[in-house]
Enzyme design. Structure first.
Site, PDB file in Angstrom:
ATOM      1  N   ASP A   1      -3.783   5.369   6.208  1.00 15.62           N
ATOM      2  CA  ASP A   1      -4.497   6.813   7.159  1.00 15.62           C
ATOM      3  C   ASP A   1      -4.990   6.515   7.842  1.00 15.62           C
ATOM      4  O   ASP A   1      -5.236   5.887   9.155  1.00 15.62           O
ATOM      5  CB  ASP A   1      -5.010   7.634   6.050  1.00 15.62           C
ATOM      6  CG  ASP A   1      -5.678   8.454   6.554  1.00 15.62           C
ATOM      7  OD1 ASP A   1      -5.728   9.512   7.483  1.00 15.62           O
ATOM      8  OD2 ASP A   1      -6.090   9.735   5.688  1.00 15.62           O
TER       9      ASP A   1
ATOM     10  N   PHE B   1      -2.471  15.978   4.182  1.00 16.63           N
ATOM     11  CA  PHE B   1      -2.257  15.487   2.750  1.00 16.63           C
ATOM     12  C   PHE B   1      -0.571  15.591   1.622  1.00 16.63           C
ATOM     13  O   PHE B   1       0.166  16.642   1.764  1.00 16.63           O
ATOM     14  CB  PHE B   1      -3.597  16.359   2.214  1.00 16.63           C
ATOM     15  CG  PHE B   1      -4.076  14.665   1.352  1.00 16.63           C
ATOM     16  CD1 PHE B   1      -4.588  14.115   0.933  1.00 16.63           C
ATOM     17  CD2 PHE B   1      -3.427  15.574  -0.122  1.00 16.63           C
ATOM     18  CE1 PHE B   1      -4.986  12.840   0.425  1.00 16.63           C
ATOM     19  CE2 PHE B   1      -4.025  14.399  -1.412  1.00 16.63           C
ATOM     20  CZ  PHE B   1      -5.153  13.606  -0.654  1.00 16.63           C
ATOM     21  N   VAL B   2      -0.498  14.284   1.515  1.00 13.02           N
ATOM     22  CA  VAL B   2       0.387  14.218   0.469  1.00 13.02           C
ATOM     23  C   VAL B   2       0.876  14.203  -0.574  1.00 13.02           C
ATOM     24  O   VAL B   2      -0.165  12.730  -0.881  1.00 13.02           O
ATOM     25  CB  VAL B   2       1.845  13.593   1.466  1.00 13.02           C
ATOM     26  CG1 VAL B   2       2.170  13.949   2.422  1.00 13.02           C
ATOM     27  CG2 VAL B   2       1.185  12.181   1.718  1.00 13.02           C
TER      28      VAL B   2
ATOM     29  N   ARG C   1       1.059  12.331  -9.484  1.00 10.44           N
ATOM     30  CA  ARG C   1       1.741  10.733  -9.230  1.00 10.44           C
ATOM     31  C   ARG C   1       2.864  10.625 -10.109  1.00 10.44           C
ATOM     32  O   ARG C   1       3.645   9.923  -9.316  1.00 10.44           O
ATOM     33  CB  ARG C   1       0.966  10.140  -9.855  1.00 10.44           C
ATOM     34  CG  ARG C   1      -0.873   9.832  -8.956  1.00 10.44           C
ATOM     35  CD  ARG C   1      -1.635   8.494 -10.068  1.00 10.44           C
ATOM     36  NE  ARG C   1      -2.606   7.963  -9.699  1.00 10.44           N
ATOM     37  CZ  ARG C   1      -3.439   8.000  -8.180  1.00 10.44           C
ATOM     38  NH1 ARG C   1      -3.240   7.589  -7.283  1.00 10.44           N
ATOM     39  NH2 ARG C   1      -5.013   7.939  -8.456  1.00 10.44           N
TER      40      ARG C   1
ATOM     41  N   ASP D   1      -1.474  10.471  -5.218  1.00  6.30           N
ATOM     42  CA  ASP D   1      -2.875  11.693  -6.281  1.00  6.30           C
ATOM     43  C   ASP D   1      -3.191  12.550  -5.507  1.00  6.30           C
ATOM     44  O   ASP D   1      -3.687  12.532  -4.141  1.00  6.30           O
ATOM     45  CB  ASP D   1      -3.193  11.358  -7.145  1.00  6.30           C
ATOM     46  CG  ASP D   1      -4.674  10.714  -6.877  1.00  6.30           C
ATOM     47  OD1 ASP D   1      -4.461   9.726  -5.720  1.00  6.30           O
ATOM     48  OD2 ASP D   1      -5.705  10.571  -6.794  1.00  6.30           O
TER      49      ASP D   1
ATOM     50  N   GLU E   1       0.772  -0.950   0.378  1.00  8.48           N
ATOM     51  CA  GLU E   1       0.155   0.364   0.271  1.00  8.48           C
ATOM     52  C   GLU E   1       0.861   1.181  -0.539  1.00  8.48           C
ATOM     53  O   GLU E   1       1.634   1.369   0.762  1.00  8.48           O
ATOM     54  CB  GLU E   1      -0.862  -0.497   0.789  1.00  8.48           C
ATOM     55  CG  GLU E   1      -1.790   1.360   1.578  1.00  8.48           C
ATOM     56  CD  GLU E   1      -3.076   1.050   0.265  1.00  8.48           C
ATOM     57  OE1 GLU E   1      -2.331   1.212  -0.617  1.00  8.48           O
ATOM     58  OE2 GLU E   1      -4.309   1.357   0.650  1.00  8.48           O
ATOM     59  N   ASP E   2       0.121   2.711  -0.429  1.00  7.43           N
ATOM     60  CA  ASP E   2       1.341   3.718  -0.212  1.00  7.43           C
ATOM     61  C   ASP E   2       0.972   4.357   1.020  1.00  7.43           C
ATOM     62  O   ASP E   2       1.919   4.640   1.214  1.00  7.43           O
ATOM     63  CB  ASP E   2       0.948   4.491  -1.659  1.00  7.43           C
ATOM     64  CG  ASP E   2      -0.865   4.418  -1.130  1.00  7.43           C
ATOM     65  OD1 ASP E   2      -1.737   3.642  -0.894  1.00  7.43           O
ATOM     66  OD2 ASP E   2      -1.456   5.276  -2.497  1.00  7.43           O
TER      67      ASP E   2
END
Ligand code: IMP
Ligand code: MG
Length: 188
Positions: free
Chosen positions: A108, A158-159, A171, A165, A104-105
């Site tokens: 959160d 928020f990154v 991206r 994205d 996963e990126d």
């Protein structure tokens, strides 16, 4: 202060440089190699955000593996999850009897991973682990408090970049940057 003309106006600061990311991926890959040596496993990337991380990670893991992707999305171009994560039956690869490593990126609220974990166990995975490039501060109290491999714990902002994205943009940045909060408010 902007340090390079290549950094868009809406990026407040660079959080993780390409080099820092690369070094950390080398360490994560080494851990994964130790843990999965001798196991035939399925590495499952969560689209779209994880595709850049995934491609760098798997090339540092010289073990036999199957590679697949799963699209799980709960965002609608904004900065907060708006719908429950869900993947239709016909989009799942064969999970039964497999050692599954989910990639996963970012973690959160943890809802995406909690859903994926539930589904993989329900579908008969032999084992299930999660590798996430980033986890936002406080993830220990999220819906998925126990990721197995975490690249970076980052502040609650928020990154974007390195696969992540905002409204399908950014991206392609080769670093992770913090997106200007004012900008995200205007756009959503
Ligand atoms: P969770 O279900 O709330 O843990 O969110 C996980 C998903 O939301 C990730 O796979 C990302 O796609 C997206 N996401 C969460 N935080 C960010 C962020 O700061 N930037 C971009 N995407 C994010
Ligand atoms: Mg995602």
């Amino acid at each position: 202060m902007k340090t390079s003309p290549a950094i868009p106006e809406e990026i407040d600061s660079v959080l993780l440089t390409r080099q820092v990311i690369d070094e950390r991926i080398t360490e994560l890959a080494a851990q994964i190699v130790r843990d999965y040596d001798g196991m035939d496993f399925l590495i499952l990337g969560i689209l779209k955000g994880a595709f850049v991380f995934m491609s760098d990670l798997i090339r540092k893991i010289p073990l036999p593996m199957e590679v697949d992707f799963l699209t799980i999305s709960s965002y609608m171009g904004r900065t907060r999850a708006t719908v429950e994560p869900y993947v239709p039956d016909n989009q799942w690869p064969q999970i039964a009897g497999r050692h599954v490593l989910l990639v996963e990126d970012i973690l959160d609220s943890g809802r995406t991973m909690a859903y994926a974990a539930r589904e993989c166990l329900k579908r008969g995975a032999k084992s299930f682990r999660v590798c996430t490039l980033m986890a936002k501060e406080g993830f220990e109290t999220s819906a998925f408090p126990n990721p197995d491999y975490v690249g970076f714990v980052i502040p609650n902002a928020f990154v974007v970049g390195y696969g992540l994205d905002f409204g399908e943009r950014y991206r392609n940045l080769d670093y992770v940057g913090i997106l200007n909060e004012e900008f995200t408010r205007q756009a959503s």
